[in-house]
Design a protein around this motif. Sequence first.
Motif, short mmCIF file in Angstrom:
data_model
loop_
_atom_site.label_atom_id
_atom_site.label_comp_id
_atom_site.label_asym_id
_atom_site.label_seq_id
_atom_site.Cartn_x
_atom_site.Cartn_y
_atom_site.Cartn_z
N UNK A 63 0.82 -1.21 0.00
CA UNK A 63 0.00 0.00 0.00
C UNK A 63 0.86 1.26 0.00
N UNK A 64 2.10 1.16 0.50
CA UNK A 64 2.96 2.34 0.50
C UNK A 64 3.26 2.78 -0.92
N UNK A 65 3.44 1.80 -1.82
CA UNK A 65 3.70 2.13 -3.22
C UNK A 65 2.48 2.82 -3.83
N UNK B 218 0.40 10.27 -4.16
CA UNK B 218 0.79 11.58 -3.61
C UNK B 218 1.70 12.32 -4.59
N UNK B 219 2.60 11.56 -5.25
CA UNK B 219 3.56 12.20 -6.16
C UNK B 219 2.86 12.78 -7.38
N UNK B 220 1.83 12.09 -7.89
CA UNK B 220 1.18 12.56 -9.11
C UNK B 220 0.08 13.59 -8.83
N UNK B 221 -0.50 13.57 -7.65
CA UNK B 221 -1.64 14.48 -7.42
C UNK B 221 -1.16 15.93 -7.36
N UNK B 222 0.05 16.15 -6.81
CA UNK B 222 0.55 17.52 -6.68
C UNK B 222 0.71 18.21 -8.03
N UNK B 223 1.49 17.64 -8.96
CA UNK B 223 1.66 18.27 -10.28
C UNK B 223 0.34 18.45 -11.03
N UNK C 14 -0.40 12.49 4.33
CA UNK C 14 -0.66 12.04 5.71
C UNK C 14 -0.74 10.53 5.79
N UNK C 15 -1.47 9.94 4.82
CA UNK C 15 -1.61 8.48 4.83
C UNK C 15 -0.27 7.80 4.60
N UNK C 16 0.56 8.38 3.75
CA UNK C 16 1.89 7.78 3.51
C UNK C 16 2.68 7.75 4.81
N UNK D 135 3.97 4.40 6.81
CA UNK D 135 5.38 4.20 7.15
C UNK D 135 5.54 3.91 8.64
N UNK D 136 4.79 4.64 9.48
CA UNK D 136 4.88 4.42 10.93
C UNK D 136 4.34 3.04 11.29
N UNK D 137 3.23 2.65 10.65
CA UNK D 137 2.65 1.34 10.95
C UNK D 137 3.59 0.22 10.52
N UNK D 138 4.26 0.41 9.39
CA UNK D 138 5.20 -0.62 8.91
C UNK D 138 6.39 -0.74 9.87
N UNK D 139 6.81 0.39 10.41
CA UNK D 139 7.91 0.32 11.39
C UNK D 139 7.45 -0.42 12.63
N UNK D 140 6.19 -0.19 13.04
CA UNK D 140 5.65 -0.84 14.25
C UNK D 140 5.52 -2.34 14.02
#
Lengths: 357, 108
Positions: A194-196, A202-207, A307-309, A313-318
């Motif tokens: 899901x991170x991918x 997130x990368x495409x929505x900004x531009x 925010x979700x990213x 990432x925090x959940x994956x570390x946990x």
Amino acid sequence: MTARPETSAQRLLWLFPEWTRPVRGQEAIGLVLDQLPAGAARLPLRARADLIRAGLQARRTHTPGRKVRADVALASQFNSRGSVPVRWRPWLATKVSSRRFQFRCLARSRWPAMLYLSLFAIGRVGSDDPYIVATLAFLLVVAVPGMGLWALSGRPRWRAMICARNGLAADGNLREDVVARDAVGVPAVANLPVLAVLGCAAITSGPVVVLMMHPLYGLTYMQVTSAGRVVGWFTAVTLVILVVFVALRILRAVDRGPARATGLAAWGLAGVGGGFGGGVLGFYGVLFADVSGVGALSLLPCACLVTLVLLVAAAQRRLSRLLGLWDVVSELGPQARVQWLPQAELPPPPAARPLAQ
Amino acid sequence: MALMREPSYLILVALDGGERHGYGITLDVSELSDGRVKLGAGTLYGALDRLVESGLAEATRSETVDGRLRRYYQLTETGGARARQETRERLSIARAAASQLGLAGGAA
């Protein structure tokens, strides 16, 4: 013993869930009456309280949870929902033929959501925004007839589908000739990382937002009206609520076991899907801004994705592992199913033919 | 393992005597507890549901007597083993407590 205690006890049977009344309800009544002294002319207060307690306790333990009821309500030919755990098959057998239950499922399905949204927004609309009026009128033309068609012709098909998915007879009764057990079905999609997905989105929505907000390319033909502002803010708030819902799922993610999809194909699919989704969300961000007149709302989808990213990432570390789509949207993963097999004897195998020499 | 609740334990012990229906179970439980524990319909069937769900008891058959439905329950093998284990644990605790408190019957 006169019939008065029995009559009084039978009047309390309504406290038990409908599907338990013939067995558990009568069982409890029998016990309470057996405990009465011989020749009792009426049902004592203590016995009534005991029966009330038994009925409420039965209601608490013999009523399926929200997930089971929602699964049945949202079942359709386009998904694989509607299968309840084996212990709730008797409950479903008493409900599936009930017209009241069917209409309650309709009330919980997606059609009324469109109607509610239409009615909410149309209450704010004036005659100065023909685009919004046309859109809402279209929704009403689709939503109301859709609900009417379901009520008239979709209900028998829905009932037949629910019965087939739970090993019930066509009339909704439990089949005596089947053995049913809980099983797990095939997942709808692979367990993509899901991170991918979120990262590419997130990368495409900004531009996309930047491009569309540029004066040369931006949408400037809509006039901001009071109704438009309401609709714009309403849809933005809806997006935030959805994001909070997904965020809570991410924070509560636990290890559910099945191996996730790995390899270049999975990452590629996640990246492409996420990128496309990010572009669509960026477009909707611009639409929010244009309709509501608040430019900052255009960045709302991008902010939500970032925010979700961070949460993922925090959940994956946990959890010390990659999070998959099944962790966030469990409905996409393997679902509980009822596996049922007829108990009738199989026909004998065909007689073996001699091999050609 | 944590001890079971008293009504559930007494029901298990009552069922060890063979197949019983609800009223029979309440009579046996009352006798086992010297009249101290009186099971009502709510307590009895709540406990029976938990025992059946845990696989310690099972419903066997139903019959109608004088217009009243009676369903019979019996212990499973797991339930029998659990009843014995629970009894041993309770006895062990009772002996230790009696010894601590200096009551008659405690271990020396």
